[in-house]
Design a protein around this motif. Structure first.
Motif, PDB file in Angstrom:
ATOM      1  N   ARG A  70     -31.232  30.348 -73.835  1.00  0.00           N
ATOM      2  CA  ARG A  70     -30.693  29.261 -72.636  1.00  0.00           C
ATOM      3  C   ARG A  70     -30.000  29.301 -71.794  1.00  0.00           C
ATOM      4  N   ASN A  71     -28.591  29.603 -72.869  1.00  0.00           N
ATOM      5  CA  ASN A  71     -26.943  29.637 -72.083  1.00  0.00           C
ATOM      6  C   ASN A  71     -26.860  30.698 -70.611  1.00  0.00           C
ATOM      7  N   THR A  72     -27.565  31.936 -72.000  1.00  0.00           N
ATOM      8  CA  THR A  72     -28.209  33.046 -70.438  1.00  0.00           C
ATOM      9  C   THR A  72     -28.097  32.897 -69.372  1.00  0.00           C
ATOM     10  N   LEU A  73     -29.399  32.487 -69.293  1.00  0.00           N
ATOM     11  CA  LEU A  73     -30.529  32.684 -68.694  1.00  0.00           C
ATOM     12  C   LEU A  73     -29.659  31.277 -67.340  1.00  0.00           C
ATOM     13  N   LEU A  74     -29.067  29.956 -68.105  1.00  0.00           N
ATOM     14  CA  LEU A  74     -28.319  29.297 -66.935  1.00  0.00           C
ATOM     15  C   LEU A  74     -26.600  29.536 -66.292  1.00  0.00           C
ATOM     16  N   LEU A  75     -26.413  30.346 -67.043  1.00  0.00           N
ATOM     17  CA  LEU A  75     -25.387  30.645 -66.572  1.00  0.00           C
ATOM     18  C   LEU A  75     -25.628  31.941 -65.258  1.00  0.00           C
ATOM     19  N   ASN A  76     -26.516  32.586 -65.332  1.00  0.00           N
ATOM     20  CA  ASN A  76     -26.449  33.671 -64.428  1.00  0.00           C
ATOM     21  C   ASN A  76     -27.083  32.862 -63.030  1.00  0.00           C
ATOM     22  N   LEU A  77     -28.382  31.888 -63.361  1.00  0.00           N
ATOM     23  CA  LEU A  77     -28.305  31.255 -62.809  1.00  0.00           C
ATOM     24  C   LEU A  77     -27.574  30.543 -61.559  1.00  0.00           C
ATOM     25  N   ASN A 154     -18.890  20.724 -72.705  1.00  0.00           N
ATOM     26  CA  ASN A 154     -19.546  21.401 -72.560  1.00  0.00           C
ATOM     27  C   ASN A 154     -20.321  21.134 -71.121  1.00  0.00           C
ATOM     28  N   VAL A 155     -19.656  19.926 -70.424  1.00  0.00           N
ATOM     29  CA  VAL A 155     -19.802  19.736 -69.123  1.00  0.00           C
ATOM     30  C   VAL A 155     -18.850  21.049 -68.128  1.00  0.00           C
ATOM     31  N   TRP A 156     -17.747  21.125 -68.642  1.00  0.00           N
ATOM     32  CA  TRP A 156     -16.852  21.686 -67.353  1.00  0.00           C
ATOM     33  C   TRP A 156     -16.544  22.999 -67.009  1.00  0.00           C
ATOM     34  N   TRP A 157     -17.446  23.430 -69.083  1.00  0.00           N
ATOM     35  CA  TRP A 157     -16.801  25.171 -70.216  1.00  0.00           C
ATOM     36  C   TRP A 157     -17.850  25.972 -68.427  1.00  0.00           C
ATOM     37  N   PRO A 158     -18.656  25.303 -68.754  1.00  0.00           N
ATOM     38  CA  PRO A 158     -20.098  26.610 -67.620  1.00  0.00           C
ATOM     39  C   PRO A 158     -19.428  26.151 -66.416  1.00  0.00           C
ATOM     40  N   VAL A 159     -18.690  25.284 -65.626  1.00  0.00           N
ATOM     41  CA  VAL A 159     -17.728  25.662 -64.261  1.00  0.00           C
ATOM     42  C   VAL A 159     -16.632  25.819 -64.660  1.00  0.00           C
ATOM     43  N   SER A 160     -15.624  25.887 -65.511  1.00  0.00           N
ATOM     44  CA  SER A 160     -14.801  26.848 -64.960  1.00  0.00           C
ATOM     45  C   SER A 160     -15.061  28.287 -65.730  1.00  0.00           C
ATOM     46  N   PHE A 161     -16.447  28.756 -66.145  1.00  0.00           N
ATOM     47  CA  PHE A 161     -16.825  29.752 -66.342  1.00  0.00           C
ATOM     48  C   PHE A 161     -16.903  30.499 -64.664  1.00  0.00           C
ATOM     49  N   VAL A 234     -17.004  36.256 -71.369  1.00  0.00           N
ATOM     50  CA  VAL A 234     -17.392  35.455 -71.985  1.00  0.00           C
ATOM     51  C   VAL A 234     -16.926  34.764 -73.495  1.00  0.00           C
ATOM     52  N   TYR A 235     -16.416  36.219 -73.805  1.00  0.00           N
ATOM     53  CA  TYR A 235     -15.608  35.966 -75.073  1.00  0.00           C
ATOM     54  C   TYR A 235     -13.878  35.789 -74.768  1.00  0.00           C
ATOM     55  N   ALA A 236     -13.720  35.685 -73.464  1.00  0.00           N
ATOM     56  CA  ALA A 236     -12.436  36.181 -73.801  1.00  0.00           C
ATOM     57  C   ALA A 236     -12.153  34.219 -73.347  1.00  0.00           C
ATOM     58  N   MET A 237     -12.968  33.520 -72.882  1.00  0.00           N
ATOM     59  CA  MET A 237     -12.790  32.241 -72.671  1.00  0.00           C
ATOM     60  C   MET A 237     -14.004  31.326 -73.621  1.00  0.00           C
ATOM     61  N   LYS A 238     -14.612  31.446 -74.487  1.00  0.00           N
ATOM     62  CA  LYS A 238     -15.338  30.637 -74.598  1.00  0.00           C
ATOM     63  C   LYS A 238     -14.594  30.409 -76.866  1.00  0.00           C
ATOM     64  N   ASN A 239     -14.961  29.549 -76.794  1.00  0.00           N
ATOM     65  CA  ASN A 239     -13.406  28.926 -78.654  1.00  0.00           C
ATOM     66  C   ASN A 239     -15.954  28.049 -79.566  1.00  0.00           C
ATOM     67  N   PRO A 240     -14.865  27.762 -80.402  1.00  0.00           N
ATOM     68  CA  PRO A 240     -15.872  27.444 -81.270  1.00  0.00           C
ATOM     69  C   PRO A 240     -16.605  25.843 -80.807  1.00  0.00           C
ATOM     70  N   ALA A 241     -15.784  25.161 -79.454  1.00  0.00           N
ATOM     71  CA  ALA A 241     -16.258  24.009 -79.173  1.00  0.00           C
ATOM     72  C   ALA A 241     -16.589  23.687 -78.575  1.00  0.00           C
ATOM     73  N   VAL A 242     -16.930  24.387 -77.850  1.00  0.00           N
ATOM     74  CA  VAL A 242     -18.483  24.709 -76.972  1.00  0.00           C
ATOM     75  C   VAL A 242     -19.761  25.745 -77.092  1.00  0.00           C
ATOM     76  N   THR A 243     -19.652  26.383 -78.411  1.00  0.00           N
ATOM     77  CA  THR A 243     -20.623  27.282 -78.651  1.00  0.00           C
ATOM     78  C   THR A 243     -22.192  26.898 -77.884  1.00  0.00           C
ATOM     79  N   LYS A 244     -22.438  25.447 -78.084  1.00  0.00           N
ATOM     80  CA  LYS A 244     -23.777  24.959 -77.587  1.00  0.00           C
ATOM     81  C   LYS A 244     -23.931  25.645 -76.461  1.00  0.00           C
ATOM     82  N   VAL A 245     -22.996  25.951 -75.508  1.00  0.00           N
ATOM     83  CA  VAL A 245     -22.905  26.733 -73.997  1.00  0.00           C
ATOM     84  C   VAL A 245     -22.373  27.508 -73.383  1.00  0.00           C
ATOM     85  N   ALA A 246     -21.751  27.942 -74.057  1.00  0.00           N
ATOM     86  CA  ALA A 246     -21.250  29.663 -74.094  1.00  0.00           C
ATOM     87  C   ALA A 246     -21.191  30.886 -74.709  1.00  0.00           C
ATOM     88  N   GLU A 247     -21.827  29.898 -76.303  1.00  0.00           N
ATOM     89  CA  GLU A 247     -23.145  31.643 -76.659  1.00  0.00           C
ATOM     90  C   GLU A 247     -24.233  32.537 -75.892  1.00  0.00           C
TER      91      GLU A 247
END
Length: 297
Positions: A70-77, A154-161, A234-247
């Protein structure tokens, strides 16, 4: 045989590319056997025992798999919707700049982020979005707004990405569109002017149709990568707090395959990823060609 002898030097120049694809693209396909075996380093590929579709059953019954999918598809979308049009817009705007020196300066400024590693650029993004010292939150405080924890939300991390991806790649992505614009007949612009078309009308009726084929091919390639978000950003920007949307699949494969040595399981995931990407490329290529555009084949 005569054409080959006639163009032997051209084929000789092609040889390194052929060798590269044989060694790094086709030879590794042999490793896909690992997905159907209980692979152990000590036994090797042939010595490991066959387990059939066991790893695929384990994969499709895992809740983690559906989260990373889900995360992969959403970020690519998000990238497809928001990032894909940006190089087109930038290329059209740059095409309208008439001062050559100013135009070159803008292009250089836009190209520079592409050549910066995500290790460096990710650190810059994190520093800019810091809730205490980051320039973005400093500006928010200046206007009387509260700080935002961009990297922990979890809301702003995808925007930042997505925004950081646009910053890095949008400028460099204009190169192909700028090249396509050079092939547009200038007489078309003159005819549009005679018909009373302004700059916006010329962009819409001349420039956009002129680069439509290039955009269609790049769209096919972009959709083909919709299952592969990439690893570095993703690896450079992710952290444990946003694993649900960044993994995503690439980081999940690294964690499970490299760190936890689950080679067979992650190879099964990679094979599934490749099959879906192949289906998407073929489908979108057919759709683009049915619309009258040139496809990849």
């Amino acid at each position: 045989m005569k054409p080959i002898l006639r163009d032997k030097y051209l084929y000789l120049m092609l040889a390194p590319v052929v060798v590269y694809f044989l060694l790094f693209k086709y030879a590794p396909l042999f490793g896909e056997l690992i997905a159907f075996k209980n692979y152990r380093l000590a036994d090797g590929i042939w010595g490991s025992t066959w387990v059939g579709l066991e790893h695929f059953r384990k994969l499709f019954s895992s809740t983690d798999f559906y989260i990373v999918l889900r995360n992969t598809l959403l970020l690519n979308l998000y990238n497809l919707v928001f990032a894909f049009p940006v190089p087109v817009v930038l290329a059209i705007l740059l095409n309208e700049v008439r001062l050559s020196g100013y135009k070159r300066m803008l292009q250089n400024l836009l190209y520079i982020p592409h050549f910066i590693s995500w290790v460096v650029l990710g650190t810059i993004v994190i520093a800019m979005l810091s809730p205490s010292t980051g320039i973005v939150n400093t500006m928010l405080k200046f206007f009387g707004l509260e700080s935002i924890y961009f990297m922990a939300s979890n809301v702003w991390w995808p925007v930042s990405f997505v925004v950081s991806g646009i910053w890095k790649e949008a400028g460099f992505g204009t190169i192909l569109y700028m090249a396509a614009m050079t092939a547009i007949d200038p007489m078309l612009y003159e005819a549009a002017k005679i018909d009373g078309a302004g700059k916006l009308r010329q962009m819409w009726h001349v420039t956009l149709p002129g680069i439509r084929s290039t955009a269609a091919i790049l769209m096919i390639l972009q959709v083909g990568r919709i299952m592969d978000i990439g690893f570095e950003q993703v690896y450079a920007m992710k952290n444990p707090a946003v694993t649900k949307v960044a993994e995503v699949i690439s980081t999940y494969v690294y964690t499970r395959g490299i760190e936890n040595l689950q080679y067979s399981y992650t190879t099964a995931l990679g094979l599934f990823q490749s099959c879906v990407a192949l289906i998407l490329v073929v489908s979108v290529n057919w759709l683009i060609k049915s619309m009258g555009e040139r496809g990849l084949w």
